[in-house]
Enzyme design. Structure first.
Site, PDB file in Angstrom:
ATOM      1  CG  HIS A  80      34.269 -41.184   7.202  1.00 62.19           C
ATOM      2  ND1 HIS A  80      33.594 -41.236   8.300  1.00 62.19           N
ATOM      3  CD2 HIS A  80      35.035 -40.170   7.032  1.00 62.19           C
ATOM      4  CE1 HIS A  80      34.064 -40.105   9.050  1.00 62.19           C
ATOM      5  NE2 HIS A  80      35.045 -39.657   8.472  1.00 62.19           N
ATOM      6  CG  ASP A 159      36.654 -40.144  17.066  1.00 59.62           C
ATOM      7  OD1 ASP A 159      37.563 -39.581  16.828  1.00 59.62           O
ATOM      8  OD2 ASP A 159      35.387 -39.757  16.604  1.00 59.62           O
ATOM      9  CB  SER A 181      39.482 -39.509  14.206  1.00 60.14           C
ATOM     10  OG  SER A 181      38.269 -38.857  14.018  1.00 60.14           O
ATOM     11  CE  LYS A 185      34.914 -41.181  13.457  1.00 59.40           C
ATOM     12  NZ  LYS A 185      34.692 -39.616  13.627  1.00 59.40           N
TER      13      LYS A 185
HETATM   14  N1  URA Z   1      36.347 -36.624  10.615  1.00 60.32           N
HETATM   15  C1  URA Z   1      36.564 -37.450  11.484  1.00 60.32           C
HETATM   16  O1  URA Z   1      35.771 -38.442  11.782  1.00 60.32           O
HETATM   17  N2  URA Z   1      37.783 -37.078  12.252  1.00 60.32           N
HETATM   18  C2  URA Z   1      38.554 -36.079  11.951  1.00 60.32           C
HETATM   19  O2  URA Z   1      39.454 -36.114  12.977  1.00 60.32           O
HETATM   20  C3  URA Z   1      38.048 -35.148  10.931  1.00 60.32           C
HETATM   21  C4  URA Z   1      37.312 -35.436  10.341  1.00 60.32           C
END
Ligand code: URA
Length: 426
Positions: A80, A159, A181, A185
């Site tokens: 990520h 989210d 957040s 995921k």
């Molecule tokens: N990327 C994300 O997935 N969530 C956030 O809150 C900030 C950056």
């Protein structure tokens, strides 16, 4: 809910049960968006404890479906990025790591603000599908070693709601909200290990390297509480990572990198992150494996294989080329001392909106000396004629600026796995 908002406003903590009720309440309508936004603003100002961030992450994971991969078949890793410009890392590092034997199940998002989205980029390849079913995703990872799919609407739906609300209400930059957040995921995506790339610099959510390192630590620690191994990088976003900014133009850049013709700064990060993915899957000497996959072309072969597996037209991909361009030139001489990456990110998005091969190619890096008339960037696509204004995105000065590191920090969540990444620890 009102009592919770007031407690947070006064700097108190909410219990895990309260976070569960609040997130579930937002999803079923018992908590309205105004209340949730007020709570987010209180979190921005008052902060959240680590336990609150963990509780919110868990509540968000539980808001939707959760994928899983059979651990017996080997470790599956996901990656990520907290959001970058010309961030071609996923496009290049995922196939590179898979070519070394790693199994990479990458769930990606779309462009947000000035930052690009891997899904938008991949979808410029004719025929390529990113909306894979859970079964297709798992099967492709099993057969090809990697897949990059769009996160479906049923994975962490909370989210989607919360992020859109934070975006509208100026409540994105809060450590606890960002970490919940991001990690929610990844947990719901089902991988056993993660590599996080936390950007820092003027174009990042966490502009200060120290704050970005703190975010990295929270991501690792939350992942550890879910029993997941993870590595967190803190990397520079004071200039575009690669050279191209847009969608298809970034696919072209990633392809050229895997064919051995990459920008050295971008190659440095792509190979470091690919090595971390390989390391998380338990292989020894991950850096050497990755460099071999790059020089032998097996990373490029894996990219073609992944594209074909997702229905993409491989020969169209191989023929994607930047078209006609206009050069935007320096109006005076000097050292490039800063680049307005946010502005270039927005411009790249705009140029690629109606033209998959529209975008920018930045010709200079911070610290380069340019003469009057030297090209600073080239603009591509239908709307390229409006690009002259972007000369202002480059600040030129008489003295050479101090070099900016590309990789500020790398941490591993050794809390759970003291020898994280080594086969012996698996
Ligand atoms: N990327 C994300 O997935 N969530 C956030 O809150 C900030 C950056």
């Amino acid at each position: 809910m009102r009592a919770c908002i007031e407690r947070k406003r006064e700097g108190g903590d909410l219990s895990p049960e309260e976070w569960t009720r609040i997130v579930a309440g937002l999803m079923d309508g018992r908590v309205d968006e105004a209340q949730f936004a007020a709570l987010c603003m209180a979190c921005v100002w008052r902060g959240m404890s680590f336990d609150e961030a963990f509780a919110m992450t868990r509540a968000m994971v539980e808001s939707g479906d959760q994928l899983s991969f059979d651990r017996q078949e080997g470790v599956v890793v996901d990656k990520h990025s907290s959001g970058g410009v010309s961030d071609i890392v996923s496009l290049a590092a995922v196939p590179l790591a898979a070519a070394c034997g790693a199994r990479v199940a990458k769930l990606s998002g779309r462009a947000l603000g000035h930052t690009g989205g891997t899904i938008d980029k991949l979808e410029t390849i004719p025929g390529l599908r990113t909306a894979l079913s859970t079964e297709e995703f798992a099967e492709q990872v099993r057969n090809t070693g990697c897949a990059i799919a769009a996160q479906s609407a049923t994975i962490v739906p909370a989210d989607k709601r919360i992020y859109a609300l934070r975006d509208r209400t100026g409540t994105v930059p809060a450590l606890g909200l960002i970490s919940s957040s991001i990690v929610s995921k990844k947990i719901a995506g089902g991988a056993h290990a993660f590599v996080f790339d936390v950007k820092t610099g003027p174009a990042a959510f966490m502009q200060e390297p120290e704050k970005a390192k703190e975010l990295g630590r929270w991501l690792l620690e939350i992942a550890a509480r879910f029993g997941r191994r993870a590595t967190a990088f803190v990397t520079d976003m004071s200039e575009p990572l690669g050279r191209c900014i847009g969608t298809g133009v970034e696919v072209v850049e990633a392809r050229e990198m895997l064919q051995g013709n990459g920008d050295p700064r971008a190659v440095q990060l792509v190979t470091a992150i690919a090595a971390a993915l390989v390391n998380e899957c338990g292989f020894d000497e991950p850096e050497a494996l990755v460099m071999r996959a790059l020089s032998s072309g097996s990373g490029f072969e894996k990219f073609r294989e992944m594209i074909a597996a997702q229905g993409g037209d491989v020969s169209a991909f191989e023929n994607m080329q930047l078209g006609e361009s206009i050069a935007v030139r320096a109006r005076s001489g000097g050292y490039v001392s800063s680049i307005d990456v946010v502005r270039l990110g927005h411009a790249g998005r705009r140029l690629s909106t109606h033209d998959p091969l529209g975008g920018l190619r930045v010709d200079v890096r911070i610290g380069d000396y340019v003469e009057t008339g030297t090209p600073l960037l080239h603009a591509y696509g239908r709307d390229r004629d409006h690009a002259a204004q972007f000369a202002d995105a480059f600040t030129l000065s008489e003295s050479k600026p101090a070099p900016v590191p590309l990789i500020y920090d790398v941490q591993i969540n050794s809390v759970l796995y003291p020898q994280s990444g080594r086969a012996a620890a698996l």
